[in-house]
Enzyme design. Structure first.
Site, mmCIF file in Angstrom:
data_model
loop_
_atom_site.group_PDB
_atom_site.id
_atom_site.type_symbol
_atom_site.label_atom_id
_atom_site.label_comp_id
_atom_site.label_asym_id
_atom_site.label_seq_id
_atom_site.Cartn_x
_atom_site.Cartn_y
_atom_site.Cartn_z
ATOM 1 N N ASP A 1 77.048 53.145 56.727
ATOM 2 C CA ASP A 1 77.914 53.918 56.888
ATOM 3 C C ASP A 1 77.750 55.334 57.325
ATOM 4 O O ASP A 1 77.228 55.961 56.485
ATOM 5 C CB ASP A 1 78.921 53.832 55.339
ATOM 6 N N ASP B 1 82.643 56.261 59.800
ATOM 7 C CA ASP B 1 83.763 57.018 58.738
ATOM 8 C C ASP B 1 84.748 57.773 59.585
ATOM 9 O O ASP B 1 84.473 58.394 60.554
ATOM 10 C CB ASP B 1 83.293 57.766 57.705
ATOM 11 N N HIS C 1 87.374 49.904 50.116
ATOM 12 C CA HIS C 1 87.417 50.764 48.768
ATOM 13 C C HIS C 1 88.353 51.875 48.855
ATOM 14 O O HIS C 1 88.198 52.679 48.058
ATOM 15 C CB HIS C 1 86.094 51.489 49.130
ATOM 16 N N ASP C 2 89.288 51.713 50.026
ATOM 17 C CA ASP C 2 90.475 52.659 49.829
ATOM 18 C C ASP C 2 91.700 52.177 49.786
ATOM 19 O O ASP C 2 92.762 52.792 49.610
ATOM 20 C CB ASP C 2 90.721 53.255 51.353
HETATM 21 C C1 GLC Z 1 87.209 57.375 54.944
HETATM 22 C C2 GLC Z 1 86.687 56.538 53.948
HETATM 23 C C3 GLC Z 1 87.092 57.040 52.588
HETATM 24 C C4 GLC Z 1 86.912 58.673 52.417
HETATM 25 C C5 GLC Z 1 87.218 59.435 53.980
HETATM 26 C C6 GLC Z 1 86.762 60.571 53.950
HETATM 27 O O1 GLC Z 1 88.561 56.914 55.317
HETATM 28 O O2 GLC Z 1 86.807 55.006 54.020
HETATM 29 O O3 GLC Z 1 86.716 56.443 51.452
HETATM 30 O O4 GLC Z 1 87.326 59.213 51.344
HETATM 31 O O5 GLC Z 1 87.016 58.746 54.929
HETATM 32 O O6 GLC Z 1 85.285 60.426 54.314
#
Ligand code: GLC
Length: 567
Positions: A107, A212, A342-343
């Site tokens: 990631d 990301d 995870h979101d």
């Molecule tokens: C993306 C990730 C999330 C994170 C955000 C900021 O959306 O999936 O978990 O908080 O970016 O990096």
């Protein structure tokens, strides 16, 4: 084109691991790399080929939870968070994955760093520090500069996207939370550093990257105000009458994307998937143009799209989604099939926590054209936990703390997560206290979900009708059937068929011969029966092992049943 010659990533299935929650090898209640290594045989046996890891790089997770983003605020891109392990552990992980014939995707949080990153520490230390221009600093509005430089708002939040820094009396820009300052991609040194970081990990053996919030890399060079737009909310993230045009999906991000792709292509056989929240028309732009022999492009290989996470369990809704994916992402492009990450609120909790519907989801995900993403625990039907905001760790949840709990619950029912802890609870391995994630007695970083006694890997492995075994069957068949892992898709129209039927054909060319598979999915709680359009069909796989779908000239599907037939 012959499917045999396609690159591996065009056929692969990705499994996402959130390192903090997968397996704790030390008993401190936090998942770690050694824990993950001990579970690689499970992942291999599940039948996925690629593992994407949410970040395990150095990040200030030793600070209070509300002051960091659990790895999505990196303080060293080339080092490992000691809570998770060491660089040696990562080397062992990469070796362990490769020796099992699998691939590893990392990631890359390129848009921003942590405020703890030494670059930012230097950058904020004085206006003439060489790192100053690595971030986006501006004077505030006159007369005394105490008002933000413009009206930009962060990606998913209301309020301003600028934070005032007393020491140098300027504001820095953050597209996400205030402790995640945006890097300045208009500075060539930043670009070079990040491309070198990508090379660093490719050399180490990474097979690809998940990028990301990739659409946030560049902003308007002149810092013009976000214009008014007649929109409350739309796919391009315009919100409450404010356009996102100055801060998201900037044309310069698309240009940078090409450079990134070129860097990636220095190492053959790698791929990248971008997290881009936007309309399909905008997403398409990130995929670049078709180059060379018509099989490849000069953009991102694929885009992580969340549309499927909120698609209702209706044949016509999924049909529509497939149609729009086919319209926007025809070969050599292709879509992703994502039901959670995870979101997001876990998909099973959006579909009545019903295992049969979850099986149908899996059947669709693993048989439609595209790259499936399985979020850890999805394969056993792990549910969204219910965690009161006063107990939440997630920094986003803290950010929304003024929203009363009952409104939060209401919003969650519509599938929007204001507390991402709820989908990040520890993996459920067995029925023991702490579900085999941590030893009994340990205090896990998030409580194990209270369904873990019945809902876990050990129990489900023994039950042939479990969701886990359904995933395994479909994953195996997908891997072995070229039509399913890389063929084209076309709907099968059957006269007088029930509305709840979604039927499609997958077709590939293997060694100059056609390979076909036929998928029939019943999106209803009733048995359905319809005309069999195939000659001498055989069942390749079904969501149920009790299936007997072939009845003379008819096909019969049980409630929420999905099957694949071949002729
Ligand atoms: C993306 C990730 C999330 C994170 C955000 C900021 O959306 O999936 O978990 O908080 O970016 O990096």
């Amino acid at each position: 084109m012959d499917s045999e010659s396609l690159p591996w990533w065009k056929k692969t299935v990705v499994y996402q691991i959130y390192p903090r929650s997968y397996m704790d090898s030390t008993g401190n209640g936090i998942g770690d790399l050694k824990g993950i290594i001990s579970k690689l045989d499970y992942i291999k046996d599940l039948g996925v080929e690629t593992i994407w890891f949410s970040p395990f790089f150095k990040s200030p997770t030793d600070k209070p939870y509300k002051e960091h983003d659990c790895g999505y605020d990196i303080s060293d891109y080339r080092d490992i968070n000691p809570e998770y392990g060491t660089m040696d552990d990562v080397d062992e992980l990469i070796k362990g994955i490769h020796s099992r014939g699998m691939k590893i995707v990392l990631d890359m949080v390129m848009n921003h760093t942590s405020i703890e990153h030494p670059w930012f520490q230097k950058s904020r230390s004085s206006k003439d520090n060489p790192r100053r221009d690595w971030y986006i600093w501006r004077d505030g509005k006159k007369p005394n500069g105490k008002k933000p430089p413009n009206n930009w708002r962060p990606m998913i939040f209301l309020g301003g996207a600028w934070k005032y820094d007393e020491s140098t009396e300027q504001w820095y820009y953050h597209c996400f939370l205030p402790f995640q300052p945006d890097l300045n991609y208009r500075n060539p040194e930043v670009q070079k550093e990040m491309l070198d970081t990508v090379r660093f990990w490719l050399k180490k053996g990474a097979d690809g990257f998940r990028l990301d919030i990739f659409n946030a890399l560049f902003e308007d060079a002149e810092f013009r105000d976000a214009p008014f737009t007649f929109t409350i909310a739309n796919g391009d993230m315009d919100l409450l009458f404010k356009s996102s045009k100055m801060t998201l999906n900037h044309p310069d991000t698309l240009e940078f994307c090409k450079k990134l792709r070129k860097t990636l292509d220095e190492y053959p056989g790698k791929f990248m998937v971008g997290e881009v929240g936007a309309s399909l028309a905008t997403l398409k732009k990130y995929l670049g143009e078709v180059v060379e022999d018509g099989t490849n492009t000069n953009g991102l290989n694929v885009i992580f799209d969340l549309r499927s996470t909120s698609t209702p369990m209706k044949a016509k809704k999924f049909k529509k989604l497939i149609e729009s994916y086919e319209r926007w992402f025809p070969e050599p492009f292709f879509p992703t099939w994502v039901f959670g990450n995870h979101d997001q609120v876990r998909r099973i909790s959006k579909i009545d926590n019903d295992i049969e519907q979850a099986k149908l989801n899996a059947a669709l995900q693993l048989t439609a054209r595209g790259m499936p993403y399985i979020y850890y625990g999805e394969e056993i039907g792990m549910r969204n936990a219910k965690i009161h905001k006063s107990e939440s760790k997630d920094a986003v949840s803290h950010h929304f703390k003024i929203i009363p709990q009952f409104i939060r619950n209401f919003i969650t029912r519509f599938g929007v997560s204001l507390n991402r802890d709820e989908c990040r609870t520890p993996m459920q391995w067995n029925s023991a206290e702490n579900a085999g994630f941590s030893p009994p007695g340990a205090e896990t970083w998030l409580s194990v979900n209270n369904t873990s006694e019945e809902n876990n890997v050990e129990v489900e492995e023994k039950d042939p009708e479990s969701l886990l075994n359904c995933y395994k069957r479909f994953l195996k068949v997908r891997k072995e059937t070229t039509a399913l892992n890389s063929g084209s898709i076309n709907f099968i129209e059957i006269k007088k068929s029930p509305k709840s039927l979604l039927a499609y054909e997958r077709k590939a060319i293997v060694n100059n011969k056609e390979d076909k598979a036929f998928v029939f999915l019943n999106f209803s709680r009733k048995n359905i029966r319809f005309h069999n359009p195939l000659k001498n069909p055989k069942v390749l796989v079904s969501t149920s092992i009790k299936t007997e779908p072939l009845d003379n000239a008819q096909i019969v599907l049980m409630p929420w049943e999905g099957i694949v037939l071949i002729e």
